[in-house]
Structures are given as structure tokens and as C-alpha cells.
Design a protein around this motif. Structure first.
Motif, mmCIF file in Angstrom:
data_model
loop_
_atom_site.group_PDB
_atom_site.id
_atom_site.type_symbol
_atom_site.label_atom_id
_atom_site.label_comp_id
_atom_site.label_asym_id
_atom_site.label_seq_id
_atom_site.Cartn_x
_atom_site.Cartn_y
_atom_site.Cartn_z
ATOM 1 N N ALA A 295 46.273 43.176 37.084
ATOM 2 C CA ALA A 295 46.657 42.837 38.456
ATOM 3 C C ALA A 295 45.798 41.653 38.876
ATOM 4 C CB ALA A 295 46.447 44.016 39.387
ATOM 5 N N ILE A 296 46.466 40.571 39.256
ATOM 6 C CA ILE A 296 45.758 39.358 39.675
ATOM 7 C C ILE A 296 46.076 39.124 41.136
ATOM 8 C CG2 ILE A 296 45.468 36.887 39.301
ATOM 9 C CD1 ILE A 296 46.501 37.365 36.422
ATOM 10 N N LYS A 297 45.032 38.964 41.934
ATOM 11 C CA LYS A 297 45.223 38.709 43.364
ATOM 12 C C LYS A 297 44.480 37.438 43.745
ATOM 13 C CE LYS A 297 45.938 43.490 44.579
ATOM 14 N NZ LYS A 297 45.525 44.642 45.327
ATOM 15 N N LEU A 298 45.172 36.599 44.468
ATOM 16 C CA LEU A 298 44.597 35.350 44.949
ATOM 17 C C LEU A 298 44.443 35.443 46.459
ATOM 18 C CD1 LEU A 298 43.784 32.351 44.712
ATOM 19 C CD2 LEU A 298 46.228 31.795 44.806
ATOM 20 N N LYS A 299 43.240 35.221 46.934
ATOM 21 C CA LYS A 299 42.977 35.215 48.376
ATOM 22 C C LYS A 299 42.509 33.811 48.742
ATOM 23 C CE LYS A 299 40.341 37.400 52.025
ATOM 24 N NZ LYS A 299 39.239 38.306 52.344
ATOM 25 N N LYS A 300 43.473 33.023 49.230
ATOM 26 C CA LYS A 300 43.163 31.646 49.595
ATOM 27 C C LYS A 300 42.636 31.594 51.021
ATOM 28 C CE LYS A 300 47.191 29.827 49.036
ATOM 29 N NZ LYS A 300 48.316 28.890 48.900
ATOM 30 N N PRO A 301 41.752 30.643 51.290
ATOM 31 C CA PRO A 301 41.328 30.454 52.677
ATOM 32 C C PRO A 301 42.505 29.894 53.472
ATOM 33 C CG PRO A 301 40.430 28.728 51.283
ATOM 34 C CD PRO A 301 41.103 29.711 50.379
#
Length: 114
Positions: free
Chosen positions: A62-68
Motif C-alpha cells: 500500500a503506497i500513500k502519497l501525502k502532498k502539501p
């Protein structure tokens, strides 16, 4: 012989995991440069036994990206008696001889050679 974690990552979803991580990293770096705020990428690896076999395991990712996020400064607007919003203060009188510029008032740009 011991196998490296990176070699295992290369095998997950036939290399798609590393491709996705590469894409997310580039996206994150661009977002950080734009917003001057931090973000993160989280990779979760789940290893579970298979049903009916003690020799194989299932590996899920599971890959999660949390961008500003770009924070909006907002727009200063004034409510009218009717409950509408407008950019100019309805309680402030206009100064004589002063008008607001709009896109329609600007002359068209000329291209080179005209």
C-alpha cells in the motif's frame, strides 16, 4: 544467501511498486518546491500466509502519497443587503475620476512585425 529488500521490491507487482514510488517521489518534490511545505510517502508491506499452503506467502503493498497543499489566502469580499458578495465595499463611495481596470479595458498586445 541473503536477498536485499530492494530486490524484493523490484519483484512486487512485476516492478510496478518501484515505478509508482518513483512517480510519487517526483510529484512530492515538485509539490514541496511549489508550496514550501513538507509531505510524505508511506509504503506499507503486508506479508500474510496463504490458505492451504505453509510454503508460500502473499505480499501486498500500500503506497500513500501525502502532498502539501497550497493554502488559499482567501479573497476579501463584502456582503450586500441582499446577501450577495462583491469585491468592492458597498458602503464606500467611489472616488470621482477613478475607475477599476478590467481585462476588457486593456489594449490587445501586438506581435513582432506589426
Amino acid at each position: 544467501m541473503r536477498r536485499s529488500f530492494v530486490d524484493t521490491l523490484r519483484d512486487l507487482r512485476s516492478g510496478e511498486v518501484l515505478d509508482q514510488l518513483d512517480e510519487h517521489m517526483q510529484e512530492l518534490v515538485r509539490a514541496v518546491q511549489t508550496t514550501q511545505a513538507g509531505g510524505q510517502i508511506t509504503l506499507t508491506i503486508i506479508v500474510a500466509p496463504t490458505k492451504g499452503s505453509s510454503e508460500a506467502v502473499v505480499v501486498k503493498d500500500a503506497i500513500k502519497l501525502k502532498k502539501p497543499e497550497i493554502k488559499s489566502a482567501g479573497t476579501l469580499m463584502f456582503p450586500t443587503v441582499e446577501g450577495n458578495l462583491q469585491r468592492s465595499n458597498p458602503n464606500q463611495r467611489d472616488l470621482p475620476g477613478i475607475t477599476l481596470a478590467s481585462d476588457n479595458d486593456t489594449p490587445a498586445r501586438r506581435t513582432a512585425g506589426e
